[in-house]
Motif scaffolding. Structure first.
Motif, short mmCIF file in Angstrom:
data_model
loop_
_atom_site.label_atom_id
_atom_site.label_comp_id
_atom_site.label_asym_id
_atom_site.label_seq_id
_atom_site.Cartn_x
_atom_site.Cartn_y
_atom_site.Cartn_z
N ILE A 68 20.25 -33.42 -38.47
CA ILE A 68 18.90 -33.29 -39.03
C ILE A 68 17.89 -33.07 -37.91
CG2 ILE A 68 17.08 -34.51 -40.28
CD1 ILE A 68 19.38 -35.78 -41.97
N ALA A 69 18.03 -33.80 -36.81
CA ALA A 69 17.13 -33.63 -35.67
C ALA A 69 17.23 -32.22 -35.10
CB ALA A 69 17.44 -34.66 -34.58
N VAL A 70 18.45 -31.70 -35.01
CA VAL A 70 18.64 -30.32 -34.51
C VAL A 70 18.04 -29.32 -35.48
CG1 VAL A 70 20.38 -28.54 -34.08
CG2 VAL A 70 20.62 -30.79 -33.04
N GLU A 71 18.23 -29.51 -36.76
CA GLU A 71 17.65 -28.60 -37.75
C GLU A 71 16.13 -28.57 -37.63
OE1 GLU A 71 20.93 -28.64 -41.35
OE2 GLU A 71 19.32 -30.12 -41.39
N LEU A 72 15.52 -29.73 -37.47
CA LEU A 72 14.06 -29.79 -37.30
C LEU A 72 13.64 -29.07 -36.03
CD1 LEU A 72 13.42 -33.48 -38.39
CD2 LEU A 72 12.79 -31.40 -39.65
N SER A 73 14.36 -29.28 -34.95
CA SER A 73 14.07 -28.62 -33.68
C SER A 73 14.24 -27.11 -33.81
CB SER A 73 14.99 -29.16 -32.59
OG SER A 73 14.81 -28.48 -31.39
N PHE A 74 15.30 -26.68 -34.49
CA PHE A 74 15.58 -25.27 -34.70
C PHE A 74 14.46 -24.61 -35.50
CE2 PHE A 74 17.86 -21.72 -36.73
CZ PHE A 74 18.53 -21.19 -35.64
N ILE A 75 14.02 -25.29 -36.56
CA ILE A 75 12.92 -24.77 -37.40
C ILE A 75 11.64 -24.67 -36.58
CG2 ILE A 75 11.40 -25.33 -39.35
CD1 ILE A 75 13.94 -26.55 -40.70
N LEU A 76 11.33 -25.70 -35.83
CA LEU A 76 10.13 -25.70 -35.01
C LEU A 76 10.15 -24.56 -33.99
CD1 LEU A 76 7.46 -27.00 -34.21
CD2 LEU A 76 8.75 -28.51 -32.71
N ARG A 77 11.28 -24.38 -33.33
CA ARG A 77 11.40 -23.31 -32.34
C ARG A 77 11.23 -21.94 -33.00
NH1 ARG A 77 16.37 -23.56 -30.95
NH2 ARG A 77 17.05 -21.45 -31.26
N THR A 78 11.76 -21.76 -34.20
CA THR A 78 11.64 -20.50 -34.93
C THR A 78 10.18 -20.23 -35.30
OG1 THR A 78 13.87 -20.78 -35.81
CG2 THR A 78 12.44 -19.22 -36.96
N VAL A 79 9.48 -21.24 -35.77
CA VAL A 79 8.08 -21.08 -36.15
C VAL A 79 7.23 -20.77 -34.92
CG1 VAL A 79 6.04 -22.32 -37.03
CG2 VAL A 79 8.23 -22.50 -38.22
N VAL A 80 7.45 -21.50 -33.85
CA VAL A 80 6.69 -21.27 -32.62
C VAL A 80 6.93 -19.87 -32.08
CG1 VAL A 80 6.46 -21.97 -30.21
CG2 VAL A 80 6.49 -23.70 -32.00
N ALA A 81 8.16 -19.39 -32.17
CA ALA A 81 8.48 -18.05 -31.67
C ALA A 81 7.77 -16.95 -32.48
CB ALA A 81 9.99 -17.82 -31.71
N ARG A 82 7.51 -17.21 -33.76
CA ARG A 82 6.86 -16.22 -34.61
C ARG A 82 5.35 -16.23 -34.49
NH1 ARG A 82 8.67 -17.58 -40.18
NH2 ARG A 82 10.52 -18.59 -39.48
N GLU A 83 4.79 -17.37 -34.19
CA GLU A 83 3.33 -17.50 -34.14
C GLU A 83 2.81 -17.10 -32.76
OE1 GLU A 83 1.39 -18.41 -36.76
OE2 GLU A 83 3.24 -18.39 -37.92
N PRO A 84 1.80 -16.25 -32.74
CA PRO A 84 1.21 -15.88 -31.44
C PRO A 84 0.44 -17.06 -30.85
CG PRO A 84 -0.06 -14.93 -33.23
CD PRO A 84 1.14 -15.59 -33.85
N ILE A 85 0.49 -17.14 -29.55
CA ILE A 85 -0.26 -18.19 -28.85
C ILE A 85 -1.58 -17.60 -28.41
CG2 ILE A 85 -0.29 -19.71 -26.85
CD1 ILE A 85 2.78 -19.75 -27.01
N VAL A 86 -2.66 -18.22 -28.84
CA VAL A 86 -4.00 -17.74 -28.52
C VAL A 86 -4.63 -18.73 -27.57
CG1 VAL A 86 -6.27 -17.12 -29.42
CG2 VAL A 86 -4.21 -16.62 -30.76
N ILE A 87 -4.99 -18.27 -26.38
CA ILE A 87 -5.64 -19.12 -25.40
C ILE A 87 -7.10 -18.71 -25.32
CG2 ILE A 87 -5.72 -19.82 -22.98
CD1 ILE A 87 -2.73 -19.15 -22.86
N GLN A 88 -7.97 -19.66 -25.56
CA GLN A 88 -9.41 -19.35 -25.56
C GLN A 88 -10.09 -19.98 -24.39
OE1 GLN A 88 -10.85 -20.53 -29.39
NE2 GLN A 88 -9.71 -18.93 -30.43
#
Length: 88
Positions: A68-88
């Motif tokens: 379950i911990a790995v699945e959560l980590s995997f999901i988080l990594r997938t979401v972060v990879a898709r979302e652009p990082i905006v530095i202001q």
């Protein structure tokens, strides 16, 4: 049965939140720290799904807190990879 699943999910979430307790060592292979001792379990993705070397997973065939911990980590990594990082 759902109480056991909920308990595992809570414990898996707690593991995933600990910095450095879920370590990705390959695309589909992880080392996950034990909550009760100073050891790590191997969690790998197979064609049958995630598998863990902990006793709960090995002997009961259950989806353990480490998976379950790995699945959560995997999901988080997938979401972060898709979302652009905006530095202001």
């Amino acid at each position: 049965m759902s109480t056991v699943v909920d308990f595992r999910a809570q414990r898996g979430d707690a593991i995933a939140r600990q910095f450095g307790w879920v370590k990705r060592i390959a695309e589909l292979a992880y080392k996950v720290h034990s909550q009760s001792s100073d050891i790590e379990y191997d969690v790998i993705r197979t064609i049958l799904g995630w598998r863990c070397t902990c006793p709960d997973s090995k002997y009961r065939g259950a989806k353990c807190k480490h998976i379950i911990a790995v699945e959560l980590s995997f999901i988080l990594r997938t979401v972060v990879a898709r979302e652009p990082i905006v530095i202001q």
